[in-house]
Design a protein around this motif. Sequence first.
Motif, PDB file in Angstrom:
ATOM      1  N   ALA A   1      35.441  50.872  52.025  1.00 42.90           N
ATOM      2  CA  ALA A   1      36.473  49.726  52.003  1.00 42.90           C
ATOM      3  C   ALA A   1      36.292  49.076  50.649  1.00 42.90           C
ATOM      4  CB  ALA A   1      35.956  48.770  53.074  1.00 42.90           C
ATOM      5  N   ASP A   2      35.377  48.841  49.833  1.00 44.05           N
ATOM      6  CA  ASP A   2      35.034  48.379  48.534  1.00 44.05           C
ATOM      7  C   ASP A   2      36.122  49.221  47.543  1.00 44.05           C
ATOM      8  OD1 ASP A   2      33.610  46.333  49.779  1.00 44.05           O
ATOM      9  OD2 ASP A   2      31.733  47.014  48.877  1.00 44.05           O
TER      10      ASP A   2
ATOM     11  N   THR B   1      32.213  41.322  50.828  1.00 44.58           N
ATOM     12  CA  THR B   1      33.195  41.759  50.000  1.00 44.58           C
ATOM     13  C   THR B   1      34.689  42.349  50.676  1.00 44.58           C
ATOM     14  OG1 THR B   1      32.244  44.115  50.371  1.00 44.58           O
ATOM     15  CG2 THR B   1      31.670  42.947  48.399  1.00 44.58           C
ATOM     16  N   SER B   2      34.730  42.169  51.974  1.00 44.99           N
ATOM     17  CA  SER B   2      36.093  42.604  52.876  1.00 44.99           C
ATOM     18  C   SER B   2      36.816  41.729  52.575  1.00 44.99           C
ATOM     19  CB  SER B   2      35.770  42.850  54.293  1.00 44.99           C
ATOM     20  OG  SER B   2      34.817  41.744  54.827  1.00 44.99           O
TER      21      SER B   2
ATOM     22  N   HIS C   1      31.332  50.451  54.113  1.00 42.91           N
ATOM     23  CA  HIS C   1      31.461  49.134  53.335  1.00 42.91           C
ATOM     24  C   HIS C   1      31.872  49.713  51.827  1.00 42.91           C
ATOM     25  CE1 HIS C   1      29.565  46.070  56.051  1.00 42.91           C
ATOM     26  NE2 HIS C   1      28.781  46.995  56.296  1.00 42.91           N
TER      27      HIS C   1
END
Length: 332
Positions: free
Chosen positions: A169-170, A141-142, A166
């Motif tokens: 960041a999402d 997803t990054s 994660h």
Amino acid sequence: MTATSATPAQPSPSAAATTPPAAGAPEDALPRPTRFADVKGWFFPADQHLFAWFLDRQERLGEPGDLLELGSYLGKSAIFTGARQRPGDRFTVCDLFDAPAEDAANAREMRASYATLSRRSFEANYLAFHDALPTVVQGLTSVIRDHVPDASCRFAHIDASHLYEHVRADIEAVGAMLAPHGIVALDDYRSEHCPGVAAATWEAVLVGRLQPVCVSGNKFYGTWGDPRPVRADLLEWLSGQQDLWFEEQSVAGHPLIRVKPRKGAAEPPQPAPRHAAGASAASATSTSAPPTRRAARPAPRPRGPLGAVRRVAVDLLPPIVTRALLSALRRR
Ligand SMILES: C[S@@+](CC[C@H](N)C(=O)[O-])C[C@H]1O[C@@H](n2cnc3c(N)ncnc32)[C@H](O)[C@@H]1O
């Protein structure tokens, strides 16, 4: 805060579908769901009601924008969301599927919870309900912002890695990709097996600018825009609902609505399969679910004078006034 230990496996996904085949499995081993309940996943009735309500409201108000899902697994929530894709909307899903994760903690999470997942199984499930696949980004997803323009989405579902770094960041990426009227749904914001999601969610509220709208047992719903009109509309809708219980709460000065299904609550209408085995689509969905409708394509957005009035009204007036004005115009 770090996420160094392996995430315990998630609770078993719902649905009685057969175990999906590994990558490269023969065609006849792919899933062939004949009803939505056959699709394995973690997408429960209260959230089906809420997804349907948020997406239908956006349709009613003519709010523009695309759809996005981070973390699709075998497609349960994607199939449901894709049923509300309007002509001209893009629906992007991002998942590693059978590709390797990049860091050790994420790789452990994948092995523990999604070991049998394959992209082909996702696609077989999705195409059992829709004529065409969404835009599929197979990867971390990054990388999603390389594929989805900023401020282009009206609805995003974050349900990929459940590790703090994660999810954080999402959330940041989705904050950039959502339009001001956009809604984010964040999975597992309070589950014991993934405390990092709770940390990232409430950090985005308390330190960032994410505004809560409502919470269910499984998901948190919020916006980076003004939450008041959507919250007011949701309260109005919930007060006429037989299937959902609700209450108002406030967290650190942020009002929010808590929503729960009532005992014996009906499931919302679910996407019906394109080809039901030996039966019509309607009868194929009738065994465990209430009567369902074919995932209807929503009507195109109105053009001409009514469309123009609607756009101006939506921008300037409270929703209750907008609705009264539009129905008076329609009657004329
Ligand atoms: C909980 S499942 C999604 C459930 C799904 N939304 C449903 O309705 O059933 C999480 C998904 O995220 C994917 N995933 C995990 N870490 C990821 C990452 N770093 N990037 C992209 N996808 C990831 C997994 O492959 C898995 O399919």
